[in-house]
Write a protein that holds these residues in place. Sequence first.
Motif, mmCIF file in Angstrom:
data_model
loop_
_atom_site.group_PDB
_atom_site.id
_atom_site.type_symbol
_atom_site.label_atom_id
_atom_site.label_comp_id
_atom_site.label_asym_id
_atom_site.label_seq_id
_atom_site.Cartn_x
_atom_site.Cartn_y
_atom_site.Cartn_z
ATOM 1 N N VAL A 6 -3.338 4.814 -10.515
ATOM 2 C CA VAL A 6 -1.948 4.495 -10.167
ATOM 3 C C VAL A 6 -1.557 3.191 -10.842
ATOM 4 O O VAL A 6 -2.400 2.325 -11.078
ATOM 5 N N GLN A 7 -0.289 3.052 -11.143
ATOM 6 C CA GLN A 7 0.210 1.843 -11.777
ATOM 7 C C GLN A 7 0.554 0.813 -10.703
ATOM 8 O O GLN A 7 1.423 1.053 -9.865
ATOM 9 N N PRO A 8 -0.101 -0.351 -10.701
ATOM 10 C CA PRO A 8 0.222 -1.364 -9.698
ATOM 11 C C PRO A 8 1.657 -1.860 -9.860
ATOM 12 O O PRO A 8 2.230 -1.816 -10.959
ATOM 13 N N ASN A 9 2.250 -2.312 -8.771
ATOM 14 C CA ASN A 9 3.558 -2.962 -8.817
ATOM 15 C C ASN A 9 3.550 -4.151 -7.872
ATOM 16 O O ASN A 9 2.639 -4.324 -7.057
ATOM 17 N N LEU A 10 4.553 -4.995 -7.989
ATOM 18 C CA LEU A 10 4.609 -6.191 -7.157
ATOM 19 C C LEU A 10 4.786 -5.863 -5.682
ATOM 20 O O LEU A 10 4.366 -6.629 -4.814
ATOM 21 N N ALA A 11 5.402 -4.724 -5.401
ATOM 22 C CA ALA A 11 5.675 -4.366 -4.000
ATOM 23 C C ALA A 11 4.397 -4.251 -3.180
ATOM 24 O O ALA A 11 4.401 -4.567 -1.983
ATOM 25 N N MET A 12 3.307 -3.822 -3.798
ATOM 26 C CA MET A 12 2.060 -3.616 -3.062
ATOM 27 C C MET A 12 1.441 -4.928 -2.571
ATOM 28 O O MET A 12 0.559 -4.927 -1.722
ATOM 29 N N PHE A 13 1.937 -6.048 -3.082
ATOM 30 C CA PHE A 13 1.440 -7.363 -2.651
ATOM 31 C C PHE A 13 2.396 -7.994 -1.636
ATOM 32 O O PHE A 13 2.491 -9.203 -1.523
ATOM 33 N N ILE A 14 3.071 -7.158 -0.900
ATOM 34 C CA ILE A 14 4.064 -7.580 0.084
ATOM 35 C C ILE A 14 3.482 -8.550 1.108
ATOM 36 O O ILE A 14 2.334 -8.426 1.524
ATOM 37 N N ARG A 15 4.309 -9.521 1.475
ATOM 38 C CA ARG A 15 3.980 -10.418 2.587
ATOM 39 C C ARG A 15 4.973 -10.086 3.714
ATOM 40 O O ARG A 15 6.116 -10.551 3.694
ATOM 41 N N PRO A 16 4.554 -9.265 4.642
ATOM 42 C CA PRO A 16 5.493 -8.735 5.649
ATOM 43 C C PRO A 16 6.210 -9.824 6.445
ATOM 44 O O PRO A 16 5.599 -10.791 6.904
ATOM 45 N N LEU A 17 7.502 -9.628 6.592
ATOM 46 C CA LEU A 17 8.281 -10.523 7.442
ATOM 47 C C LEU A 17 7.927 -10.320 8.908
ATOM 48 O O LEU A 17 7.973 -11.251 9.706
ATOM 49 N N ARG A 18 7.588 -9.071 9.241
ATOM 50 C CA ARG A 18 7.278 -8.732 10.623
ATOM 51 C C ARG A 18 5.781 -8.479 10.756
ATOM 52 O O ARG A 18 5.228 -7.595 10.104
ATOM 53 N N LEU A 19 5.143 -9.258 11.597
ATOM 54 C CA LEU A 19 3.717 -9.094 11.869
ATOM 55 C C LEU A 19 3.550 -8.881 13.366
ATOM 56 O O LEU A 19 3.722 -9.804 14.165
ATOM 57 N N VAL A 20 3.247 -7.650 13.738
ATOM 58 C CA VAL A 20 3.081 -7.296 15.142
ATOM 59 C C VAL A 20 1.834 -6.423 15.286
ATOM 60 O O VAL A 20 1.284 -5.937 14.300
ATOM 61 N N SER A 21 1.405 -6.221 16.505
ATOM 62 C CA SER A 21 0.247 -5.378 16.758
ATOM 63 C C SER A 21 0.560 -3.929 16.395
ATOM 64 O O SER A 21 1.511 -3.346 16.913
ATOM 65 N N SER A 22 -0.219 -3.359 15.487
ATOM 66 C CA SER A 22 0.043 -1.989 15.043
ATOM 67 C C SER A 22 -1.174 -1.427 14.324
ATOM 68 O O SER A 22 -1.853 -2.136 13.577
ATOM 69 N N GLY A 23 -1.411 -0.135 14.534
ATOM 70 C CA GLY A 23 -2.477 0.539 13.798
ATOM 71 C C GLY A 23 -2.083 0.821 12.356
ATOM 72 O O GLY A 23 -2.912 1.267 11.561
ATOM 73 N N TRP A 24 -0.815 0.575 12.020
ATOM 74 C CA TRP A 24 -0.304 0.869 10.684
ATOM 75 C C TRP A 24 -0.406 -0.326 9.742
ATOM 76 O O TRP A 24 -0.154 -0.216 8.549
ATOM 77 N N THR A 25 -0.784 -1.474 10.256
ATOM 78 C CA THR A 25 -0.765 -2.711 9.471
ATOM 79 C C THR A 25 -1.543 -2.578 8.171
ATOM 80 O O THR A 25 -1.114 -3.054 7.114
ATOM 81 N N GLY A 26 -2.686 -1.912 8.217
ATOM 82 C CA GLY A 26 -3.521 -1.780 7.023
ATOM 83 C C GLY A 26 -2.914 -0.919 5.932
ATOM 84 O O GLY A 26 -3.390 -0.928 4.785
ATOM 85 N N HIS A 27 -1.846 -0.162 6.248
ATOM 86 C CA HIS A 27 -1.209 0.703 5.251
ATOM 87 C C HIS A 27 0.082 0.092 4.682
ATOM 88 O O HIS A 27 0.740 0.730 3.847
ATOM 89 N N VAL A 28 0.429 -1.092 5.113
ATOM 90 C CA VAL A 28 1.664 -1.730 4.650
ATOM 91 C C VAL A 28 1.728 -1.850 3.127
ATOM 92 O O VAL A 28 2.759 -1.530 2.517
ATOM 93 N N PRO A 29 0.660 -2.305 2.441
ATOM 94 C CA PRO A 29 0.740 -2.408 0.974
ATOM 95 C C PRO A 29 1.013 -1.063 0.295
ATOM 96 O O PRO A 29 1.811 -1.001 -0.648
ATOM 97 N N PHE A 30 0.370 0.014 0.764
ATOM 98 C CA PHE A 30 0.638 1.319 0.152
ATOM 99 C C PHE A 30 2.047 1.782 0.464
ATOM 100 O O PHE A 30 2.733 2.341 -0.403
#
Length: 327
Positions: A6-30
């Motif tokens: 896959v071709q990397p992009n800058l979006a995958m290095f996101i620094r989330p504005l919202r950080l809350v308890s979630s099982g989805w946190t590990g999938h945020v970059p994808f």
Amino acid sequence: MILDAVQPNLAMFIRPLRLVSSGWTGHVPFGAWLTAVQQPRILVELGSHFGMSYAAFCQTVQNEGLNTKCYAVDTWQGDEHAGFYGDSVYNDLTAFNDKHFAGFSRLMRMTFDEATTYFEDGSVDLLHIDGLHTYEAVKHDFESWLPKLSDRAIVLFHDTNVRERDFGVWQYWAEVTKKYPGFEFDHSAGLGVLAVGPNQPAEVRKLLDLPKDQPGAKAVKEVFSSLGESVLRRWELESTRLELASKASDVERVLAQLANVDKELSTLQKDHRHAASVLSERDVLLKENQQRVAALAQVEEAHRQMTDSLSWRITKPLRAARRMFKG
């Protein structure tokens, strides 16, 4: 290796504005990578809870300047898997959404079935299913929303790697991938990426064509798992910071209370010293009065002894004569 997959992009290095308890946190970059690559016209999330995944989608739309309309569908009451909760969760996410993404994002507080009536057939490009995780519920959600999906639609299934507490996403994922091409991440409870529409971007097609368990697929999983781990660490650090700040606030409150107690104690000690002084003066007066009473008693006793004496009785006529002559 990932450049071949896959071709990397800058979006995958996101620094989330919202950080809350979630099982989805590990999938945020994808999720951010996929949103930037697919550029959906309409994005719908079924089951948002605290809004970790939804906020990440919206943040990517904003960062990339995409012309995407985003919708989060949830009753915000909970279920047997996520647990049940009050309005505070919905109110908090609403405030966050209104502050950051009000121009293109809406929260739809209703059931998933009710929400289908607000979307035209063939209009949804990216659908994220993360509601009740039983086999029957996931199947129903997918099939009821299938007519709404476009010819380039992608559907994300969370928790494909959970096989407990009646979770049946893994079971339905095994069925649906026999009909549509898909790619599955194993970390953070698992995430299935299903290409329902035939017209997919080249980068998405490249991801879907990766042979399962081959070096290319493993490299992609490792990269996004590692990036997801960094987001998890940020959330843990932020949680620790907030916890310490809360404890510091508690300490400051206790110290303020102790200061008030010290002030009250000082006042009480002052009052006590004054009372002790008054009591001391009273004791002195009582002692002096006792001495006077004792002296008076001695005089009275001496007088009684004198009047009872023989000489006092013998001289009684003389005292009477004296009073008479004096008169």
